[in-house]
Design a protein around this motif. Structure first.
Motif, short mmCIF file in Angstrom:
data_model
loop_
_atom_site.label_atom_id
_atom_site.label_comp_id
_atom_site.label_asym_id
_atom_site.label_seq_id
_atom_site.Cartn_x
_atom_site.Cartn_y
_atom_site.Cartn_z
N PRO A 43 65.94 -81.11 7.71
CA PRO A 43 67.10 -81.77 7.09
C PRO A 43 66.68 -83.05 6.37
N SER A 44 67.28 -83.26 5.23
CA SER A 44 67.03 -84.51 4.49
C SER A 44 67.95 -85.60 5.03
N LEU A 45 67.64 -86.83 4.70
CA LEU A 45 68.50 -87.95 5.10
C LEU A 45 69.89 -87.77 4.49
N GLU A 46 69.94 -87.35 3.24
CA GLU A 46 71.23 -87.14 2.58
C GLU A 46 72.05 -86.10 3.32
N PHE A 47 71.41 -85.02 3.76
CA PHE A 47 72.08 -83.96 4.50
C PHE A 47 72.67 -84.50 5.79
N VAL A 48 71.87 -85.26 6.54
CA VAL A 48 72.32 -85.84 7.82
C VAL A 48 73.48 -86.80 7.59
N MET A 49 73.39 -87.63 6.57
CA MET A 49 74.45 -88.60 6.31
C MET A 49 75.76 -87.92 5.89
N LYS A 50 75.66 -86.78 5.22
CA LYS A 50 76.86 -86.04 4.86
C LYS A 50 77.56 -85.50 6.10
N ILE A 51 76.77 -85.08 7.09
CA ILE A 51 77.35 -84.61 8.35
C ILE A 51 78.08 -85.75 9.04
N ILE A 52 77.43 -86.90 9.12
CA ILE A 52 78.01 -88.07 9.79
C ILE A 52 79.29 -88.50 9.07
N ALA A 53 79.29 -88.46 7.74
CA ALA A 53 80.47 -88.87 6.98
C ALA A 53 81.63 -87.89 7.16
N ALA A 54 81.33 -86.60 7.20
CA ALA A 54 82.38 -85.60 7.30
C ALA A 54 82.90 -85.43 8.72
N PHE A 55 82.05 -85.71 9.71
CA PHE A 55 82.42 -85.53 11.11
C PHE A 55 82.12 -86.80 11.89
N PRO A 56 83.03 -87.77 11.90
CA PRO A 56 82.77 -89.06 12.55
C PRO A 56 82.55 -88.97 14.06
N GLU A 57 82.91 -87.85 14.68
CA GLU A 57 82.70 -87.70 16.11
C GLU A 57 81.23 -87.43 16.44
N VAL A 58 80.42 -87.13 15.43
CA VAL A 58 79.01 -86.84 15.63
C VAL A 58 78.24 -88.16 15.60
N GLU A 59 77.52 -88.44 16.69
CA GLU A 59 76.70 -89.64 16.74
C GLU A 59 75.38 -89.37 16.02
N LEU A 60 74.95 -90.28 15.18
CA LEU A 60 73.72 -90.12 14.42
C LEU A 60 72.52 -89.94 15.33
N TYR A 61 72.41 -90.78 16.34
CA TYR A 61 71.26 -90.73 17.23
C TYR A 61 71.23 -89.41 18.00
N TRP A 62 72.39 -88.90 18.39
CA TRP A 62 72.45 -87.61 19.07
C TRP A 62 72.00 -86.50 18.12
N LEU A 63 72.48 -86.53 16.90
CA LEU A 63 72.15 -85.48 15.94
C LEU A 63 70.65 -85.45 15.66
N LEU A 64 70.04 -86.61 15.51
CA LEU A 64 68.62 -86.67 15.19
C LEU A 64 67.71 -86.46 16.39
N ASN A 65 68.05 -87.07 17.53
CA ASN A 65 67.14 -87.09 18.67
C ASN A 65 67.67 -86.39 19.91
N GLY A 66 68.91 -86.02 19.94
CA GLY A 66 69.48 -85.38 21.11
C GLY A 66 69.85 -86.34 22.21
N LYS A 67 69.77 -87.64 21.95
CA LYS A 67 70.12 -88.64 22.95
C LYS A 67 71.48 -89.22 22.60
N GLY A 68 72.30 -89.40 23.60
CA GLY A 68 73.68 -89.85 23.37
C GLY A 68 74.60 -88.72 23.74
N SER A 69 75.74 -88.65 23.10
CA SER A 69 76.70 -87.61 23.44
C SER A 69 77.37 -87.06 22.20
N PHE A 70 77.86 -85.85 22.34
CA PHE A 70 78.66 -85.23 21.30
C PHE A 70 79.76 -84.44 21.97
#
Length: 145
Positions: free
Chosen positions: A46-73
């Motif tokens: 995934p590119s940074l742009e791709f990840v940021m689009k996910i975060i923008a479209a789905f605010p319930e998704v934590e960035l750190y969880w999406l990238l590293n699996g740490k945190g919660s979703f």
């Protein structure tokens, strides 16, 4: 570095949470449909742009969880479900807070230019020249005694 296999599993979890297939998820984040399948299959990272689009479209998704699996979703604040009794108490408390807030907003406040000036007294020799009422839409009314 992002683990592509783990990222694709978390991406699939997001899609499952919102009951989206690859096509509808691609449309939701405004990327090409092939991008989703390539990332899920592990062909592309995934590119940074791709990840940021996910975060923008789905605010319930934590960035750190999406990238590293740490945190919660989803984010903990988004999934808190109070019990029925607490829910009723919370609704009542929210209503009271809103009511107080509205009362504060409608309470009389002196215009800024008069806040630091001494109060006019009834025994003062001052006379009212005119009264002007300004409305939020930019209009006003002018009253002369």
């Amino acid at each position: 570095m992002v683990n592509s296999d783990q990222f694709s599993k978390r991406l699939q979890k997001v899609m499952d949470e919102y009951d989206l297939n690859a096509t509808s998820f691609a449309d939701a984040i405004d990327v090409g449909r092939s991008s989703i399948s390539h990332i899920i299959s592990g062909r592309n990272k995934p590119s940074l742009e791709f990840v940021m689009k996910i975060i923008a479209a789905f605010p319930e998704v934590e960035l750190y969880w999406l990238l590293n699996g740490k945190g919660s979703f989803p984010k903990k604040s988004a999934v808190t479900i109070p019990s029925k009794k607490n829910s009723e108490n919370q609704l009542e408390a929210n209503f009271e807070e809103q009511k107080e807030s509205e009362q504060k907003e409608t309470a009389y406040q002196k215009p800024l230019e008069y806040q630091n000036q001494p109060e006019l007294r009834a025994d003062s020799n001052s006379e009212i020249e005119r009264i002007v009422i300004f409305y939020k839409d930019g209009t006003f009314k002018n009253f002369l005694p």
